[in-house]
Design a protein around this motif. Structure first.
Motif, PDB file in Angstrom:
ATOM      1  N   LEU A  16       3.479  -0.284  -6.129  1.00 51.68           N
ATOM      2  CA  LEU A  16       3.006   0.534  -5.013  1.00 51.68           C
ATOM      3  C   LEU A  16       4.167   1.290  -4.373  1.00 51.68           C
ATOM      4  CD1 LEU A  16       0.504  -1.842  -3.179  1.00 51.68           C
ATOM      5  CD2 LEU A  16       0.012  -0.120  -4.921  1.00 51.68           C
ATOM      6  N   ASP A  68       4.893   4.244   1.015  1.00 53.84           N
ATOM      7  CA  ASP A  68       3.814   4.691   1.893  1.00 53.84           C
ATOM      8  C   ASP A  68       2.544   3.878   1.674  1.00 53.84           C
ATOM      9  OD1 ASP A  68       3.343   6.879   3.920  1.00 53.84           O
ATOM     10  OD2 ASP A  68       1.617   7.198   2.617  1.00 53.84           O
ATOM     11  N   GLU A  69       2.247   3.531   0.429  1.00 54.56           N
ATOM     12  CA  GLU A  69       1.051   2.732   0.145  1.00 54.56           C
ATOM     13  C   GLU A  69       1.165   1.353   0.780  1.00 54.56           C
ATOM     14  OE1 GLU A  69      -0.458   4.574  -4.128  1.00 54.56           O
ATOM     15  OE2 GLU A  69       1.204   3.139  -4.099  1.00 54.56           O
ATOM     16  N   ARG A  88       0.368   1.913   4.477  1.00 54.62           N
ATOM     17  CA  ARG A  88      -1.030   2.290   4.709  1.00 54.62           C
ATOM     18  C   ARG A  88      -1.953   1.081   4.571  1.00 54.62           C
ATOM     19  NH1 ARG A  88      -0.725   7.019   7.381  1.00 54.62           N
ATOM     20  NH2 ARG A  88       0.842   8.340   6.362  1.00 54.62           N
ATOM     21  N   HIS A 134       7.503   8.048  -1.122  1.00 56.61           N
ATOM     22  CA  HIS A 134       6.669   8.199  -2.315  1.00 56.61           C
ATOM     23  C   HIS A 134       7.256   7.466  -3.532  1.00 56.61           C
ATOM     24  CE1 HIS A 134       4.289  10.941  -0.029  1.00 56.61           C
ATOM     25  NE2 HIS A 134       5.297  11.784   0.123  1.00 56.61           N
TER      26      HIS A 134
END
Length: 234
Positions: free
Chosen positions: A91, A94-95, A98, A126
């Motif tokens: 991942l 940012d994931e 989130r 990213h």
């Protein structure tokens, strides 16, 4: 705010911790020092509710958490950053944030705010977590914990395996966490890293916590602690 009273923890017939008590207010960093095998991880896990304690109490803003599971303690504001980086390698940065935001509780930390405070994460937002350095992964793990719910942050040996530059970055990160009003309970074996952020320092020895004295005096001359525990500053 966060109070631990006469906590006792053990496994089977073996008592690991007894009579543990301390408190932390918003912005405090309580450093708990001790040799390997002293029970530091056991203490952190008991505070987080990962393991059950035999007696005593853990309270947050006067509310007892003693009978709550780890998940319910987390919902109440207790966040554990375990030993090791513990990120999902596939991942992105940012994931991670989130996903954590979906469980966001009563915390002042936002994703945008964390990116401002930790530019290293913003620059790599990213990028897959598995490609980050060890120090960057540790900062990501901490940021993820804060965005989820960060009234009290429990950290288990966060500097383990980090080079001096990454340790310095992590120390600055912990200072930022405290400056934003969270309380940090830091279990650590490195005296220099612990004292760099601590507002109070305690020694875990023979299953009990002992005060180490005035924090300013300890920072001025940590040599007696280092010698006593056979710890390192390198």
């Amino acid at each position: 705010m966060f109070t631990v009273t006469e906590l006792a923890v053990g496994y089977g017939q073996h008592t690991v911790l007894s009579g543990v008590h301390f408190d932390a207010q918003p912005g405090d960093c309580v450093a708990i020092l001790g040799r390997n095998g002293a029970g530091k991880t056991t203490l952190i896990n008991a505070l987080a509710g990962v393991i059950e304690s035999r007696s005593g109490d853990v309270t947050l803003y006067g509310r007892s958490l003693q009978k709550l599971s780890a998940d319910k303690r987390n919902a109440a504001g207790i966040t554990l950053v375990p030993q090791g980086h513990r990120v999902f390698r596939s991942l992105s940065v940012d994931e991670h944030l989130r996903i954590a935001e979906q469980k966001r509780g009563n915390t002042p930390f936002t994703i945008a705010g964390l990116y401002r405070q930790f530019p290293v994460l913003d620059a790599r937002r990213h990028q897959r977590a598995g490609t980050l350095s060890g120090g960057e992964q540790q900062i990501l793990a901490l940021a993820r914990a804060l965005i989820g719910n960060g009234s009290v942050v429990l950290m288990d040996e966060p500097t383990e395996g980090l080079d001096p530059a990454k340790r310095a970055l992590l120390v600055d990160t912990i200072k930022t966490v405290c400056d934003n009003g969270a309380a940090v309970v830091l279990v650590e074996q490195r005296v220099d890293a612990a004292l760099a952020v601590a507002s109070n320092a305690l020694l875990l020895n023979a299953g009990k916590l002992e005060p180490l004295g005035a924090i300013d005096a300890l920072k001025a001359d940590p040599a007696p602690i280092i010698e006593k525990l056979g710890m390192t500053t390198q």
